[in-house]
Motif scaffolding. Structure first.
Motif, PDB file in Angstrom:
ATOM      1  N   ILE A   1       0.828  -1.206   0.000  1.00 49.86           N
ATOM      2  CA  ILE A   1       0.000   0.000   0.000  1.00 49.86           C
ATOM      3  C   ILE A   1       0.863   1.257   0.000  1.00 49.86           C
ATOM      4  O   ILE A   1       0.635   2.194  -0.784  1.00 49.86           O
ATOM      5  CB  ILE A   1      -0.938  -0.002   1.234  1.00 49.86           C
ATOM      6  N   VAL A   2       1.872   1.294   0.869  1.00 50.32           N
ATOM      7  CA  VAL A   2       2.736   2.466   0.951  1.00 50.32           C
ATOM      8  C   VAL A   2       3.563   2.627  -0.322  1.00 50.32           C
ATOM      9  O   VAL A   2       3.716   3.742  -0.844  1.00 50.32           O
ATOM     10  CB  VAL A   2       3.664   2.384   2.182  1.00 50.32           C
TER      11      VAL A   2
ATOM     12  N   GLY B   1       1.529   3.847  -3.106  1.00 51.86           N
ATOM     13  CA  GLY B   1       1.204   5.238  -2.804  1.00 51.86           C
ATOM     14  C   GLY B   1       2.343   6.185  -3.162  1.00 51.86           C
ATOM     15  O   GLY B   1       2.108   7.333  -3.568  1.00 51.86           O
TER      16      GLY B   1
ATOM     17  N   LEU C   1      -0.706   6.980 -11.252  1.00 55.84           N
ATOM     18  CA  LEU C   1      -1.677   7.337 -10.219  1.00 55.84           C
ATOM     19  C   LEU C   1      -2.946   6.503 -10.358  1.00 55.84           C
ATOM     20  O   LEU C   1      -3.517   6.030  -9.359  1.00 55.84           O
ATOM     21  CB  LEU C   1      -2.017   8.828 -10.305  1.00 55.84           C
TER      22      LEU C   1
ATOM     23  N   SER D   1      -2.175   3.144  -8.978  1.00 56.32           N
ATOM     24  CA  SER D   1      -2.023   3.185  -7.518  1.00 56.32           C
ATOM     25  C   SER D   1      -3.382   3.192  -6.824  1.00 56.32           C
ATOM     26  O   SER D   1      -3.587   2.491  -5.823  1.00 56.32           O
ATOM     27  CB  SER D   1      -1.213   4.420  -7.107  1.00 56.32           C
ATOM     28  N   ILE D   2      -4.311   3.977  -7.346  1.00 55.50           N
ATOM     29  CA  ILE D   2      -5.650   4.036  -6.758  1.00 55.50           C
ATOM     30  C   ILE D   2      -6.324   2.673  -6.822  1.00 55.50           C
ATOM     31  O   ILE D   2      -6.942   2.212  -5.841  1.00 55.50           O
ATOM     32  CB  ILE D   2      -6.507   5.105  -7.469  1.00 55.50           C
TER      33      ILE D   2
ATOM     34  N   ILE E   1      -4.655   0.315  -4.199  1.00 55.62           N
ATOM     35  CA  ILE E   1      -5.003   0.697  -2.821  1.00 55.62           C
ATOM     36  C   ILE E   1      -6.456   0.321  -2.516  1.00 55.62           C
ATOM     37  O   ILE E   1      -6.762  -0.192  -1.434  1.00 55.62           O
ATOM     38  CB  ILE E   1      -4.756   2.198  -2.599  1.00 55.62           C
TER      39      ILE E   1
END
Length: 201
Positions: free
Chosen positions: A145-146, A149, A167, A170-171, A174
């Motif tokens: 997750i990190v 991110g 991005l 990543s969304i 997550i």
């Protein structure tokens, strides 16, 4: 070009739909990772169920599922935004695999594979971040997750043109880990070296 983009999106989804965790587990006569351990067909669960070699094979194949269609699209000169959509299709294939009853994994390794064509410097930063976070915390999910991110930030400094596609990825990753976030908050998340079959990744 529109037809080509559509074809590559479909190809990426089909490629992502090949569940290496299930196939490798069958090859090594391991329990079905969808039904045992964490229930997640990914490298971390296979590591718990079968050890390092099967887990490494799953990891490599899952990375390639993302790398091959995106790299191919890159050389076909498809624009960055559409490369992001193709990458998402590869991850969606892993999460909802057509060939395995639409029951897939978290797509972390596949997402990493889709980012590799951006550059080895980005890949190195992502790998280093994940390893460091696992070493410090023991939580594969938290590290994932990190790391994802941080991926858009890393991309901004390396190749800003690809920040938006990263991005988007990543969304997705997550959001896929929302249950892990709840378990981390409650202190009930399992660690990488926990081999209990009652755990959930």
């Amino acid at each position: 070009m529109t037809l080509l983009i559509g074809f590559m999106m479909l190809a990426a989804y089909l490629c992502g739909s090949i569940s290496s965790a299930v196939l490798v587990s069958k090859l090594f006569r391991l329990p079905d990772p969808r039904l045992h351990g964490s229930g997640n067909p990914g490298a971390t669960n296979v590591l718990r169920l079968g050890g390092k070699l099967p887990a490494v094979l799953v990891l490599v194949f899952d990375v390639l599922k993302g790398t091959v269609p995106v790299w191919g699209s890159y050389f076909l000169q498809i624009e960055p935004l559409y490369l992001g959509l193709i990458a998402i299709c590869a991850c969606l294939g892993h999460i909802f695999p057509l060939f395995f009853g639409f029951k897939g994994g978290k797509a972390v390794a596949t997402a990493f594979g889709t980012m590799m064509p951006i550059g080895l410097d980005l890949a190195g930063l992502l790998i280093a971040s994940w390893i460091l976070l696992v070493a410090l915390t023991g939580y594969s999910s938290l590290a994932a997750i990190v790391t994802v991110g941080l991926a858009p930030l890393f991309t901004w400094f390396i190749k800003p043109l690809y920040t938006l596609p990263v991005l988007m990825l990543s969304i997705l990753i997550i959001l896929r880990h929302r249950e892990n976030v709840v378990r981390l908050w409650r202190g009930k998340e399992s660690k990488v070296w926990d081999k209990s079959k009652r755990i959930r990744e």
